[in-house]
Scaffold this active site. Structure first.
Site, PDB file in Angstrom:
ATOM      1  N   ASN A 105      13.012   3.405  -8.986  1.00 47.92           N
ATOM      2  CA  ASN A 105      13.232   2.008  -8.594  1.00 47.92           C
ATOM      3  C   ASN A 105      12.426   1.071  -9.473  1.00 47.92           C
ATOM      4  O   ASN A 105      12.958   0.119 -10.054  1.00 47.92           O
ATOM      5  CB  ASN A 105      12.848   1.778  -7.130  1.00 47.92           C
ATOM      6  CG  ASN A 105      13.031   0.305  -6.772  1.00 47.92           C
ATOM      7  OD1 ASN A 105      14.151  -0.167  -6.585  1.00 47.92           O
ATOM      8  ND2 ASN A 105      11.941  -0.457  -6.736  1.00 47.92           N
ATOM      9  N   THR A 136      -0.771  -4.823 -11.269  1.00 54.26           N
ATOM     10  CA  THR A 136      -1.865  -4.525 -10.353  1.00 54.26           C
ATOM     11  C   THR A 136      -3.144  -4.247 -11.122  1.00 54.26           C
ATOM     12  O   THR A 136      -3.111  -3.646 -12.198  1.00 54.26           O
ATOM     13  CB  THR A 136      -1.544  -3.303  -9.466  1.00 54.26           C
ATOM     14  OG1 THR A 136      -2.758  -2.851  -8.836  1.00 54.26           O
ATOM     15  CG2 THR A 136      -1.010  -2.139 -10.281  1.00 54.26           C
ATOM     16  N   SER A 188      -2.868   6.233  -8.853  1.00 56.88           N
ATOM     17  CA  SER A 188      -1.739   6.722  -8.053  1.00 56.88           C
ATOM     18  C   SER A 188      -0.476   6.656  -8.899  1.00 56.88           C
ATOM     19  O   SER A 188      -0.454   6.017  -9.959  1.00 56.88           O
ATOM     20  CB  SER A 188      -1.530   5.892  -6.780  1.00 56.88           C
ATOM     21  OG  SER A 188      -0.713   4.760  -7.044  1.00 56.88           O
ATOM     22  N   TYR A 240       2.298   5.153  -7.969  1.00 55.10           N
ATOM     23  CA  TYR A 240       2.723   3.748  -7.913  1.00 55.10           C
ATOM     24  C   TYR A 240       2.010   2.932  -8.982  1.00 55.10           C
ATOM     25  O   TYR A 240       2.643   2.201  -9.751  1.00 55.10           O
ATOM     26  CB  TYR A 240       2.437   3.148  -6.525  1.00 55.10           C
ATOM     27  CG  TYR A 240       2.194   1.664  -6.588  1.00 55.10           C
ATOM     28  CD1 TYR A 240       3.226   0.790  -6.883  1.00 55.10           C
ATOM     29  CD2 TYR A 240       0.904   1.137  -6.416  1.00 55.10           C
ATOM     30  CE1 TYR A 240       3.001  -0.567  -7.002  1.00 55.10           C
ATOM     31  CE2 TYR A 240       0.676  -0.218  -6.528  1.00 55.10           C
ATOM     32  CZ  TYR A 240       1.720  -1.064  -6.821  1.00 55.10           C
ATOM     33  OH  TYR A 240       1.493  -2.401  -6.949  1.00 55.10           O
ATOM     34  N   HIS A 241       0.689   3.028  -9.044  1.00 58.00           N
ATOM     35  CA  HIS A 241      -0.047   2.244 -10.033  1.00 58.00           C
ATOM     36  C   HIS A 241       0.364   2.631 -11.453  1.00 58.00           C
ATOM     37  O   HIS A 241       0.376   1.794 -12.355  1.00 58.00           O
ATOM     38  CB  HIS A 241      -1.558   2.424  -9.843  1.00 58.00           C
ATOM     39  CG  HIS A 241      -2.092   1.814  -8.578  1.00 58.00           C
ATOM     40  ND1 HIS A 241      -2.250   2.528  -7.413  1.00 58.00           N
ATOM     41  CD2 HIS A 241      -2.483   0.542  -8.285  1.00 58.00           C
ATOM     42  CE1 HIS A 241      -2.731   1.727  -6.470  1.00 58.00           C
ATOM     43  NE2 HIS A 241      -2.879   0.532  -6.963  1.00 58.00           N
ATOM     44  N   LYS A 271       3.249   0.764 -12.728  1.00 58.63           N
ATOM     45  CA  LYS A 271       2.908  -0.593 -13.176  1.00 58.63           C
ATOM     46  C   LYS A 271       2.387  -0.569 -14.617  1.00 58.63           C
ATOM     47  O   LYS A 271       2.582  -1.532 -15.369  1.00 58.63           O
ATOM     48  CB  LYS A 271       1.871  -1.213 -12.235  1.00 58.63           C
ATOM     49  CG  LYS A 271       2.390  -1.460 -10.827  1.00 58.63           C
ATOM     50  CD  LYS A 271       3.224  -2.746 -10.751  1.00 58.63           C
ATOM     51  CE  LYS A 271       3.515  -3.120  -9.307  1.00 58.63           C
ATOM     52  NZ  LYS A 271       4.267  -4.383  -9.184  1.00 58.63           N
ATOM     53  N   GLN A 303      -2.663  -7.996 -10.112  1.00 60.97           N
ATOM     54  CA  GLN A 303      -3.128  -8.467  -8.826  1.00 60.97           C
ATOM     55  C   GLN A 303      -3.948  -7.404  -8.110  1.00 60.97           C
ATOM     56  O   GLN A 303      -3.678  -6.213  -8.219  1.00 60.97           O
ATOM     57  CB  GLN A 303      -1.900  -8.843  -7.982  1.00 60.97           C
ATOM     58  CG  GLN A 303      -2.237  -9.534  -6.674  1.00 60.97           C
ATOM     59  CD  GLN A 303      -1.004 -10.043  -5.957  1.00 60.97           C
ATOM     60  OE1 GLN A 303      -0.834 -11.234  -5.781  1.00 60.97           O
ATOM     61  NE2 GLN A 303      -0.135  -9.152  -5.536  1.00 60.97           N
ATOM     62  N   THR A 309     -11.534   2.741   8.934  1.00 60.38           N
ATOM     63  CA  THR A 309     -11.463   3.981   8.151  1.00 60.38           C
ATOM     64  C   THR A 309     -11.897   3.719   6.719  1.00 60.38           C
ATOM     65  O   THR A 309     -11.103   3.369   5.858  1.00 60.38           O
ATOM     66  CB  THR A 309     -10.012   4.514   8.162  1.00 60.38           C
ATOM     67  OG1 THR A 309      -9.128   3.395   8.031  1.00 60.38           O
ATOM     68  CG2 THR A 309      -9.703   5.251   9.436  1.00 60.38           C
ATOM     69  N   TYR A 351     -13.000   5.199   3.269  1.00 55.55           N
ATOM     70  CA  TYR A 351     -12.777   6.486   2.610  1.00 55.55           C
ATOM     71  C   TYR A 351     -14.044   6.923   1.883  1.00 55.55           C
ATOM     72  O   TYR A 351     -14.513   6.260   0.963  1.00 55.55           O
ATOM     73  CB  TYR A 351     -11.631   6.388   1.610  1.00 55.55           C
ATOM     74  CG  TYR A 351     -10.275   6.088   2.234  1.00 55.55           C
ATOM     75  CD1 TYR A 351     -10.042   6.259   3.601  1.00 55.55           C
ATOM     76  CD2 TYR A 351      -9.214   5.649   1.447  1.00 55.55           C
ATOM     77  CE1 TYR A 351      -8.806   5.988   4.152  1.00 55.55           C
ATOM     78  CE2 TYR A 351      -7.962   5.384   1.999  1.00 55.55           C
ATOM     79  CZ  TYR A 351      -7.761   5.549   3.354  1.00 55.55           C
ATOM     80  OH  TYR A 351      -6.532   5.285   3.904  1.00 55.55           O
TER      81      TYR A 351
END
Lengths: 396, 396
Positions: free
Chosen positions: B132, B158, B193, B195-196, B199, B222, B267, B269
């Site tokens: 995507n 990001t 990650s 996802y990152h 980017k 961002q 939480t 980490y």
């Protein structure tokens, strides 16, 4: 017997690699979806000679050598199919012993759309290139993570990821000092085509997988390959690898030899000062074999620059003309308007010691080597279609 | 009137951005395929409150303000659909004036899967994220190249692309000196990650497009965004943006406020020394607006770091506890085993001056700002499902 799985086993390098390992006693499985052949048909690129299907090739190989190369025809961009290679949940299209060979110790990943002009032909081919190349790599790292983190991945990258920076090109990594602090990073990358950009992204995916999941990955930044024959293809004429001579799938040296033979002036783009690193197809096989014998460590992304010498486009044209003229071809050189957007004069000083350090002995592009290429290609002179050599795919 | 096309106009930032531009007299078109909503349903992540469909939102916006936001629901990963936005060969799902608004002067590209845990949930979600995010960006640069090279692309990147290097983080670029020679490159990137990592790849695609086709691109790196309300969402309660509070789609500050309110220990980490840059959702809107007003030049990839201040995870937890305790919530802090693979103590010194230089006035995460978040979220306390907050998605 160690098991080598070759993704993209039908291509210019994939098939010779399969025979190379098979001849040396490895268990070999090849996978391909015939992307390259189909694209050649679709774009009417021409081929120096017809090649048998991958299944026929494996049959011929078995007849001639007694060795087995197992064949699966399917699409590695599909995650479920990629994963099935590690679970045995698939059927071989060709195998002498139909039993699942098991999880491979080494995966050699060639399963990518490999042409820069193809990737810029139009938005559809750009989309195909991006999606195929990245999905296959991503599916592979996930399958290895989930089923076999000990398996060594050897992936073909390209020297093109570095572009033509104004600093010396190191083998994959660069120590940076900035405002009094230091860190080591992937060498800066800025590629000249969308295809080459997907190779940057492949490395990003691998680097992520190595850091997160401790995989073992070797990424070989290869230059353009030239040559037709390998020791194994000489066993039977039908075992020769696919040979393209057009602008889209034909690499520069192969193309120049073909152009010389049919009296098509050598197409040097612009001033011709573009310098790149090159290697003989026999050295690709040596590099892969040496990498397989000395796998990357767990959590190591090992990057090596896979070239043996550098030439400008002008130097390649001059060498081709020299050899061709001696053979009576009267080779002409044309400086045509550059369809690419690239520096035609630039600094270029790449390091390429890593592969020689693990045992590779370079073949160089001598006059004798080129003369041999002229001899082989000359046999197929009547198959060469002059009208498909140059398509004029523009970068902009 | 300038026309702004917002890709991903249904998301946490997309919808507030649409209202922001519409309120200021721009023609606004939003496109979305409801990926985020559907993923929230599929993963049962919970939402602080239900939100109307994008079409209903646009209807309410029109009723309340008289302004029109045109809506198209379709999949931007499909090249033909992306291209139709530049030819008018599509139908609006909502529009007051059904006539094609025309080619946009600015495209704001939010149309990406935005969650790191989602991208590492399993191989299927990894594949969805990769495909995507990269297809949308690639389709966009090709459509702009082919139909409208003057259009300014503003894309959300990001800060996560930089990881936590041992050198100061600059805004996108780094001058490198190596063996006595110099060149300027994209700042080194190594994300934590998948996802990152997409980017990083987006920026690689943009950098290619800018160099080859002279496009105008602004890439905004961002940090995690917090906050619920914007000036426009305060016009009508039904105009509020989607608010997730779970581990997958809820960003840390929003999640900590929700956890405090329902008595779920915060939480943190591991050791909690992870330092990141953060910003208020109101500042996201300011940054986008300022970028639109001062577009990148032709052939410029302008990169700015879109954060307003940095905090460690421990500092955010302490602040949340301080404010929550004052409001009577008796907030507890838990240091849980880190599901991510990341440095818990590290050097972190990012530059973030570019956006302030073009006029952005930061909101800071003061006690008063956080108290206001507690008040808004507190109204929906009964909607919060404690059992969906933490799923334990592991990086390894």
């Amino acid at each position: 017997m160690s098991h080598v799985l070759i993704l993209g086993g039908d291509g210019y390098l994939g098939w010779p690699t399969a025979m190379h390992f098979s001849a040396r006693g490895y268990e070999v499985t090849v996978v391909d979806n015939y992307f390259r052949r189909n694209a050649c048909t679709e774009l009417d690129t021409g081929m120096l000679y017809q090649i048998p299907t991958l299944i026929e090739r494996a049959q011929i190989w078995h007849e001639k050598t007694g060795n087995e190369i197992k064949v699966i025809i399917d699409d590695l961009a599909q995650p479920e199919f990629m994963r099935s290679l590690f679970t045995g949940n698939f059927k071989y299209q060709f195998a002498v012993n139909k039993k699942y060979t098991g999880i491979p110790e080494t995966v050699i990943h060639y399963a990518e759309q490999p042409s820069a002009p193809y990737s810029l032909y139009n938005y559809k081919y750009a989309d195909i290139t991006l999606i195929n190349n990245l999905r296959v790599t991503n599916n592979l790292i996930w399958a290895i993570r989930d089923y076999s983190p000990e398996t060594h991945i050897i992936k073909l990258g390209t020297m093109g990821v570095y572009g033509t920076p104004n600093i010396d090109i190191e083998e994959g990594w660069l120590e940076v000092e900035h405002k009094g602090r230091k860190d080591k990073f992937l060498f800066p990358r800025q590629a000249g085509s969308l295809y080459h950009t997907t190779k940057i992204m492949d490395t990003d995916l691998e680097w992520f997988a190595v850091r997160m999941w401790d995989l073992k990955v070797t990424d070989l930044m290869q230059g353009p390959v030239y040559g037709v024959e390998t020791d194994e293809s000489n066993i039977d004429n039908r075992l020769k690898t696919i040979f393209n001579y057009d602008e889209i799938f034909g690499t520069i040296v192969n193309r120049f030899v073909v152009q010389s033979i049919v009296g098509y002036p050598l197409t040097v783009y612009g001033q011709g000062g573009q310098t790149r690193g090159y290697l003989n197809i026999k050295d690709t096989l040596q590099c892969i074999a040496a990498s397989e014998k000395t796998p990357a460590d767990k959590g190591e992304l090992r990057i090596m620059n896979q070239i043996m010498e550098t030439f400008t486009a002008n130097e390649l044209a001059e060498l081709t003309k020299k050899v061709g003229d001696k053979l009576g071809y009267e080779v002409k050189i044309d400086h045509i308007e550059n369809p690419r957007k690239e520096a035609e004069e630039h600094y270029y000083n790449p390091t390429y010691q890593g592969l020689q350090d693990i045992g590779v002995k370079p073949h160089y592009l001598t006059e004798a080597v080129m003369k041999r290429m002229f001899e082989i290609v000359g046999k197929y002179k009547n198959n060469i279609r002059k009208d498909v050599i140059f398509k004029g795919v523009k970068w902009q």
